[in-house]
Design an enzyme around this catalytic site. Structure first.
Site, mmCIF file in Angstrom:
data_model
loop_
_atom_site.group_PDB
_atom_site.id
_atom_site.type_symbol
_atom_site.label_atom_id
_atom_site.label_comp_id
_atom_site.label_asym_id
_atom_site.label_seq_id
_atom_site.Cartn_x
_atom_site.Cartn_y
_atom_site.Cartn_z
ATOM 1 N N PRO A 21 0.897 -1.179 -0.030
ATOM 2 C CA PRO A 21 -0.099 0.106 0.057
ATOM 3 C C PRO A 21 0.753 1.134 -0.035
ATOM 4 C CG PRO A 21 0.169 -1.048 2.219
ATOM 5 C CD PRO A 21 0.932 -1.757 1.221
ATOM 6 N N CYS A 40 2.498 3.422 9.838
ATOM 7 C CA CYS A 40 2.831 4.489 9.157
ATOM 8 C C CYS A 40 3.767 5.598 10.101
ATOM 9 C CB CYS A 40 1.650 5.227 8.908
ATOM 10 S SG CYS A 40 1.728 7.094 8.077
ATOM 11 N N GLY A 71 7.209 -2.309 -2.759
ATOM 12 C CA GLY A 71 6.343 -1.027 -3.052
ATOM 13 C C GLY A 71 7.282 -0.460 -4.044
HETATM 14 C C1 LIG Z 1 4.935 6.961 -1.354
HETATM 15 C C2 LIG Z 1 4.723 5.887 -0.246
HETATM 16 C C3 LIG Z 1 3.562 5.838 0.412
HETATM 17 C C4 LIG Z 1 3.206 4.810 1.433
HETATM 18 N N1 LIG Z 1 1.941 4.673 1.781
HETATM 19 C C5 LIG Z 1 1.880 3.572 2.792
HETATM 20 C C6 LIG Z 1 0.436 3.413 3.134
HETATM 21 O O1 LIG Z 1 -0.441 4.079 2.991
HETATM 22 N N2 LIG Z 1 0.257 2.271 4.131
HETATM 23 C C7 LIG Z 1 1.302 1.592 4.360
HETATM 24 O O2 LIG Z 1 1.051 0.440 5.296
HETATM 25 N N3 LIG Z 1 2.528 1.664 4.163
HETATM 26 C C8 LIG Z 1 2.895 2.744 2.973
HETATM 27 N N4 LIG Z 1 3.989 2.975 2.665
HETATM 28 C C9 LIG Z 1 5.187 1.806 2.939
HETATM 29 C C10 LIG Z 1 5.279 0.882 1.917
HETATM 30 O O3 LIG Z 1 3.991 0.097 2.042
HETATM 31 C C11 LIG Z 1 6.320 -0.285 2.142
HETATM 32 O O4 LIG Z 1 6.218 -0.648 3.542
HETATM 33 C C12 LIG Z 1 7.777 0.646 2.130
HETATM 34 O O5 LIG Z 1 7.877 1.244 0.916
HETATM 35 C C13 LIG Z 1 8.982 -0.422 2.047
HETATM 36 O O6 LIG Z 1 8.820 -1.226 0.986
HETATM 37 P P1 LIG Z 1 9.527 -1.249 -0.411
HETATM 38 O O7 LIG Z 1 11.100 -0.931 0.290
HETATM 39 O O8 LIG Z 1 9.355 -2.146 -1.228
HETATM 40 O O9 LIG Z 1 9.400 0.311 -0.888
HETATM 41 C C14 LIG Z 1 4.307 3.935 1.754
HETATM 42 C C15 LIG Z 1 5.612 4.152 1.142
HETATM 43 C C16 LIG Z 1 5.821 4.959 0.094
HETATM 44 C C17 LIG Z 1 7.107 5.102 -0.433
#
Ligand SMILES: Cc1cc2nc3c(=O)[nH]c(=O)nc-3n(C[C@H](O)[C@H](O)[C@H](O)COP(=O)(O)O)c2cc1C
Length: 351
Positions: free
Chosen positions: A19, A104, A229
């Protein structure tokens, strides 16, 4: 591991799109689904926003049938409100599951005792989870956490156990503390410890960028699924690449530059249809364009142009020009080398 969630039986090791507020909207989720994502989650939605029934919140909840299985992610620090909001969401849109955000790091959310603030307040975290599980039963409820508040209070295993006891059916763990934000590296050792601590599925999350890495993390930790993500923001086809690597042990090449531009243009077109106002839609796409163009040749110049775009026509012009320059440079390099072989298309295919 035990799970009644069907997506852990088949495909057995589901790939989740993480998300991401402002990113994982309906259009982007569907792009990822078409390219191999198995499970989708909406951007986080405030329980209080659900009560107010405002248009914006309603927009976040919107999804199409082709996106199933899909979860709606809720955040909030009041158990009663969270339970009521979850019930309303289920009545409105009938998602496949509710996901609770306990990760968050954003001040605005944490200040209201939402998101990762609850990692520091396990009684409230348990009360929220329990109330939502009870309110929407038998619909499954899952949760997403970080490994702890800060380096001195890493408590993901304890939190996951509490969540399991309240009836939460799977937990996604982002391997960073709240204090880290997005800096440093995800700590996969702690994710492995969570897997050992609970018998519900644990979905590993943090810095995954390739099939090879997903397999390595799976082997090291025993995670039941992976969540991707940021890597998907510039490469929504990553899910198919991970699956291809799982099946063959080989890397699946990224799409060529023409295909990447076609995807960007389609995203812009769909955003215009969604917003109903071209200038607003394209402005809202600027950050997305920056992500999509990561690794493009002449990326710096492109990103400067993207800062000012407000129409699809401008995007199309930038695309034509960029593709033309790419072709010219390939052709001139072919004529310089005197080669009569076919065009080296790999020069146009850049990750
Ligand atoms: C722009 C952005 C928005 C995010 N919004 C949410 C969110 O709404 N809810 C949530 O649980 N995590 C949110 N995250 C965290 C991601 O879900 C994820 O945990 C984090 O980016 C690490 O994963 P990755 O290294 O694959 O990006 C967000 C991350 C980014 C970069």
């Amino acid at each position: 591991m035990r799970s009644s969630l069907p997506w852990f039986q088949s495909p057995r090791f589901p790939l989740y799109l993480a998300p991401m507020a402002g990113v994982s909207d309906k259009i982007f989720r569907q792009f990822c689904k078409e390219r191999g994502a198995d499970v989708l989650v909406t951007e986080f939605v405030s329980a209080e926003g659900v009560f107010r029934r405002n248009e914006r919140t309603r927009g976040y909840l919107d999804f199409d049938e082709c996106e199933r299985p899909i979860g709606v992610q809720l955040f909030g620090g009041n158990a009663e409100h969270m339970a009521e909001a979850a019930k309303q969401v289920v009545d409105w849109v009938r998602p496949d599951f509710i996901d609770l955000n306990f990760g968050c790091p954003v001040n605005k959310v944490v200040a209201k005792n939402g998101g990762s603030a609850l990692l520091k307040d396990c009684p409230t975290l348990a009360a929220v989870a329990e109330a939502v599980v009870r309110a929407v039963a038998p619909l499954p409820v899952t949760a997403k956490i970080r490994i702890g508040w800060d380096a001195d209070s890493i408590n993901a295993s304890r939190v996951a156990k509490i969540l399991e006891e309240t009836g939460i059916q799977a937990v996604a763990v982002h391997g960073r503390t709240r204090a880290q934000g997005y800096s440093g590296e995800a700590d996969w050792k702690v994710i492995g410890e969570v897997v050992q601590a609970v018998s519900i599925p644990v979905i590993g999350n943090g810095d995954l960028t390739s099939g090879e890495e997903v397999i390595r993390r799976r082997t090291e930790t025993g995670i039941a699924g992976a969540m991707i993500g940021r890597a998907a923001m510039s490469a929504p086809w990553i899910f198919n690449q991970v699956k291809h690597y799982f099946a063959t042990g080989e890397q699946l090449a990224s799409p060529g530059i023409e295909e990447k531009w076609a995807l960007i243009q389609r995203h812009c077109q769909l955003a215009i249809e969604e917003w109903g106002r071209e200038d607003q839609a394209i402005r809202s796409m600027r950050a997305r364009l920056m992500a999509y163009s990561k690794g493009f040749p002449n990326g710096k110049l492109l990103r400067e142009k993207f800062q000012h775009v407000s129409s699809l026509h401008e995007i199309n012009e930038i695309a034509s020009e960029h593709l033309m320059v790419g072709r010219d440079s390939v052709e001139s390099s072919v004529s310089r080398s005197g080669s009569t072989e076919s065009r080296p298309t790999n020069l146009l295919s850049i990750d």
